[in-house]
Scaffold this active site. Sequence first.
Site, PDB file in Angstrom:
ATOM      1  N   GLY A   1       0.837  -1.204   0.000  1.00 47.23           N
ATOM      2  CA  GLY A   1       0.000   0.000   0.000  1.00 47.23           C
ATOM      3  C   GLY A   1       0.868   1.249   0.000  1.00 47.23           C
ATOM      4  O   GLY A   1       1.848   1.323   0.727  1.00 47.23           O
TER       5      GLY A   1
ATOM      6  N   ASP B   1       5.435  -4.317   6.381  1.00 51.09           N
ATOM      7  CA  ASP B   1       5.833  -5.655   6.812  1.00 51.09           C
ATOM      8  C   ASP B   1       6.007  -6.651   5.646  1.00 51.09           C
ATOM      9  O   ASP B   1       7.060  -7.284   5.518  1.00 51.09           O
ATOM     10  CB  ASP B   1       4.752  -6.146   7.794  1.00 51.09           C
TER      11      ASP B   1
ATOM     12  N   THR C   1       4.354   2.933   5.618  1.00 48.01           N
ATOM     13  CA  THR C   1       2.976   2.426   5.691  1.00 48.01           C
ATOM     14  C   THR C   1       2.176   3.333   6.611  1.00 48.01           C
ATOM     15  O   THR C   1       2.699   3.779   7.647  1.00 48.01           O
ATOM     16  CB  THR C   1       2.912   0.972   6.201  1.00 48.01           C
TER      17      THR C   1
ATOM     18  N   ASP D   1      -0.100   2.366   8.395  1.00 47.25           N
ATOM     19  CA  ASP D   1      -0.592   1.563   9.532  1.00 47.25           C
ATOM     20  C   ASP D   1       0.239   1.709  10.809  1.00 47.25           C
ATOM     21  O   ASP D   1      -0.251   1.433  11.896  1.00 47.25           O
ATOM     22  CB  ASP D   1      -0.628   0.072   9.157  1.00 47.25           C
TER      23      ASP D   1
ATOM     24  N   ASP E   1       2.517  -0.262  11.881  1.00 43.12           N
ATOM     25  CA  ASP E   1       2.406  -1.577  12.526  1.00 43.12           C
ATOM     26  C   ASP E   1       3.735  -2.336  12.591  1.00 43.12           C
ATOM     27  O   ASP E   1       3.742  -3.547  12.783  1.00 43.12           O
ATOM     28  CB  ASP E   1       1.353  -2.433  11.793  1.00 43.12           C
TER      29      ASP E   1
ATOM     30  N   ARG F   1      -5.198  -2.222   9.265  1.00 46.17           N
ATOM     31  CA  ARG F   1      -5.155  -3.694   9.369  1.00 46.17           C
ATOM     32  C   ARG F   1      -5.402  -4.118  10.815  1.00 46.17           C
ATOM     33  O   ARG F   1      -6.316  -3.624  11.443  1.00 46.17           O
ATOM     34  CB  ARG F   1      -3.810  -4.244   8.886  1.00 46.17           C
TER      35      ARG F   1
HETATM   36  O1  F6P Z   1      -1.433  -1.322   4.711  1.00 50.21           O
HETATM   37  C1  F6P Z   1      -2.066  -0.157   4.319  1.00 50.21           C
HETATM   38  C2  F6P Z   1      -3.531  -0.401   4.075  1.00 50.21           C
HETATM   39  O2  F6P Z   1      -4.118   0.811   3.643  1.00 50.21           O
HETATM   40  C3  F6P Z   1      -4.297  -0.988   5.255  1.00 50.21           C
HETATM   41  O3  F6P Z   1      -4.621  -0.033   6.219  1.00 50.21           O
HETATM   42  C4  F6P Z   1      -5.487  -1.575   4.545  1.00 50.21           C
HETATM   43  O4  F6P Z   1      -6.042  -2.631   5.305  1.00 50.21           O
HETATM   44  C5  F6P Z   1      -4.871  -2.103   3.275  1.00 50.21           C
HETATM   45  O5  F6P Z   1      -3.698  -1.354   3.052  1.00 50.21           O
HETATM   46  C6  F6P Z   1      -5.731  -2.032   2.051  1.00 50.21           C
HETATM   47  O6  F6P Z   1      -5.041  -2.649   1.028  1.00 50.21           O
HETATM   48  P1  F6P Z   1      -5.393  -2.577  -0.517  1.00 50.21           P
HETATM   49  O7  F6P Z   1      -4.835  -1.297  -1.051  1.00 50.21           O
HETATM   50  O8  F6P Z   1      -4.705  -3.757  -1.113  1.00 50.21           O
HETATM   51  O9  F6P Z   1      -6.884  -2.634  -0.619  1.00 50.21           O
END
Ligand code: F6P
Length: 319
Positions: free
Chosen positions: A11, A103, A125, A127, A129, A171
């Site tokens: 992401g 991660d 990120t 997040d 995390d 997440r």
């Molecule tokens: O890891 C960043 C994030 O935005 C999370 O908060 C979310 O759960 C996820 O990516 C969404 O991922 P995607 O862009 O693959 O839908």
Amino acid sequence: MKKIAVLTSGGDSPGMNAAIRSIVRTGIFEDMIIYGVQGGYQGLINGDLMELNIASVADIIQRGGTILGTSRSDEFETEEGLKKAMNILSVYGIEGLIVLGGDGSFRGALELSRLGMTVIGIPCTIDNDLGYTDYTIGFFTAVSTVTDAINKIRDTSSSHGRANVVEVMGRSCGDIALYAGIAGGAESIVVPEKTFTNEQVAKKTLEGKKRGKRHHIIVVAEGVGKPYEIAKDVTDITGIDTRVTILGYIQRGGAPNVTDRIMATAMGHEAVMLLCQNVGNCAMGVKNNEVFSMDLEKALEVPKSFNEDLYEVLKVVSI
Ligand code: F6P
């Protein structure tokens, strides 16, 4: 080391461009050749690389997203995909690879290091995390975006005397919910790290109403799920009309704030300086406002801790 590459993976997060700019400019300053991989690990497998120069990274420090593009690649998780990626790196004569991501992206980098590539991870990120570092690039911009949204939702919440459930990303990590909830003056913050019941959230909302509050903001981390169930129970138990807002991808975009730009610039610079000295297989991070690096594998083993103190503060300030 003379030839290095940079890629963004997973992401996107605000500040990735600031890090790319810092990496390219530092590398050129150190007489290196810098390649940008387009489209993350999938782009690496496909051989989508281009040489970056000073002008390629002009006018990007203030932009959200990533000029290199990103992806979540299933192929890269296979042995075959990894081999193809290693082959492209060797065809281009790349000696060091800087990976900007979270991660999953770091785990991909670790696999490449096990096959002999020298890698460095820069934590990007929203997040927040990753346990080994205090903060990840993009987190504070996302928190500002969410706080801004809460401010706006609170206006209409007050006008109507409603409760509003606001679901935020992260997440399985509740940091965006916690920090934005505190900054936005939320009444309740529901995160996966803490047990809760819908009845407790409803009780808190009702207590606020009895004190004369007309707005009731309930921030729910996506790792908790069920925002509509929480909203329904709050309405059923309290009689307060409740609405749900899923903030979604708005949290991933936008101009990075100063903190993210500065962290990205400092970490990007330091990552290149390490590669200059042939030091690699590490993760960059920030501890007590200082940039540091540590072994990548060990960094990934550090468990993420939840800011219990800040969570306790919420209980006091949201009475
Ligand atoms: O890891 C960043 C994030 O935005 C999370 O908060 C979310 O759960 C996820 O990516 C969404 O991922 P995607 O862009 O693959 O839908």
